[in-house]
Motif scaffolding. Structure first.
Motif, PDB file in Angstrom:
ATOM      1  N   HIS A 160      -5.172  -3.193   1.331  1.00  0.00           N
ATOM      2  CA  HIS A 160      -5.062  -4.552   1.852  1.00  0.00           C
ATOM      3  C   HIS A 160      -6.232  -5.414   1.386  1.00  0.00           C
ATOM      4  N   ASN A 161      -6.140  -6.709   1.707  1.00  0.00           N
ATOM      5  CA  ASN A 161      -7.100  -7.715   1.228  1.00  0.00           C
ATOM      6  C   ASN A 161      -7.170  -7.703  -0.293  1.00  0.00           C
ATOM      7  N   ARG A 187       0.762   0.482  10.147  1.00  0.00           N
ATOM      8  CA  ARG A 187      -0.361   1.409  10.332  1.00  0.00           C
ATOM      9  C   ARG A 187      -0.094   2.350  11.514  1.00  0.00           C
ATOM     10  N   ASP A 189      -9.620  -1.270   1.961  1.00  0.00           N
ATOM     11  CA  ASP A 189      -9.895  -2.699   1.837  1.00  0.00           C
ATOM     12  C   ASP A 189     -10.508  -2.926   0.466  1.00  0.00           C
ATOM     13  N   LEU A 212      -6.894   3.298   5.465  1.00  0.00           N
ATOM     14  CA  LEU A 212      -6.965   1.891   5.066  1.00  0.00           C
ATOM     15  C   LEU A 212      -7.941   1.751   3.909  1.00  0.00           C
ATOM     16  N   ILE A 265      -2.669   2.250   3.240  1.00  0.00           N
ATOM     17  CA  ILE A 265      -2.458   0.808   3.124  1.00  0.00           C
ATOM     18  C   ILE A 265      -3.604   0.238   2.308  1.00  0.00           C
ATOM     19  N   GLU A 292      -0.493  -9.510  -0.719  1.00  0.00           N
ATOM     20  CA  GLU A 292      -1.850  -9.193  -0.247  1.00  0.00           C
ATOM     21  C   GLU A 292      -2.056  -7.717   0.049  1.00  0.00           C
ATOM     22  N   ALA A 293      -0.965  -6.981   0.276  1.00  0.00           N
ATOM     23  CA  ALA A 293      -1.115  -5.593   0.728  1.00  0.00           C
ATOM     24  C   ALA A 293       0.053  -4.728   0.269  1.00  0.00           C
ATOM     25  N   VAL A 318       2.122  -5.948   6.474  1.00  0.00           N
ATOM     26  CA  VAL A 318       1.965  -4.564   6.028  1.00  0.00           C
ATOM     27  C   VAL A 318       1.114  -3.756   7.011  1.00  0.00           C
ATOM     28  N   LEU A 319       0.084  -4.364   7.580  1.00  0.00           N
ATOM     29  CA  LEU A 319      -0.761  -3.647   8.534  1.00  0.00           C
ATOM     30  C   LEU A 319      -0.012  -3.262   9.808  1.00  0.00           C
ATOM     31  N   SER A 367       2.295  -9.529   3.040  1.00  0.00           N
ATOM     32  CA  SER A 367       1.053 -10.080   3.576  1.00  0.00           C
ATOM     33  C   SER A 367       0.263  -8.983   4.283  1.00  0.00           C
ATOM     34  N   ASN A 368      -1.039  -9.213   4.436  1.00  0.00           N
ATOM     35  CA  ASN A 368      -1.872  -8.273   5.195  1.00  0.00           C
ATOM     36  C   ASN A 368      -1.279  -8.058   6.579  1.00  0.00           C
TER      37      ASN A 368
END
Length: 100
Positions: free
Chosen positions: A24-25, A61, A69, A67, A22, A39-40, A57-58, A53-54
């Motif tokens: 992200h951010n 996990r 970032d 991950l 993933i 965002e992701a 998508v998170l 969006s974060n």
């Protein structure tokens, strides 16, 4: 200084499976007029499985998910362009293409 992250992928729909990575951010340029920014990105076996969006998508996990970032970096789709400029290739290979 602005950072730019080039990520090479082909967006292909895949069946649900465990998420390997993933990112992200990020500020993701999706190349989709309906959702130009995200965002992701979630990936599984080298293929994109989710973009959004974060928070959304998170949710995909799992215990083995890596991950990444990217702290606001701009992420754009990339491509592999396999071609040759013959004059440059000949120079590199020390080959005179004019003698052929």
């Amino acid at each position: 200084m602005k950072r730019l992250l080039l990520w090479f992928f082909l967006p292909v729909p895949v069946s649900p499976q465990s998420t390997d990575l993933i990112i992200h951010n990020a500020t993701v340029w999706t190349v989709d007029e309906r959702q130009p920014l995200a965002e992701a990105i979630a990936m599984s076996s080298g293929r994109i499985t989710a973009v959004g969006s974060n928070e959304d998508v998170l949710k995909s996990r799992t215990q083995g998910t890596r991950l990444l970032d990217v702290r606001g970096a701009f992420v754009v789709p990339g491509f592999n362009d396999n071609h040759v400029h013959f004059a440059s290739a000949a120079q590199f290979l020390e080959f005179n293409i004019m003698a052929v």
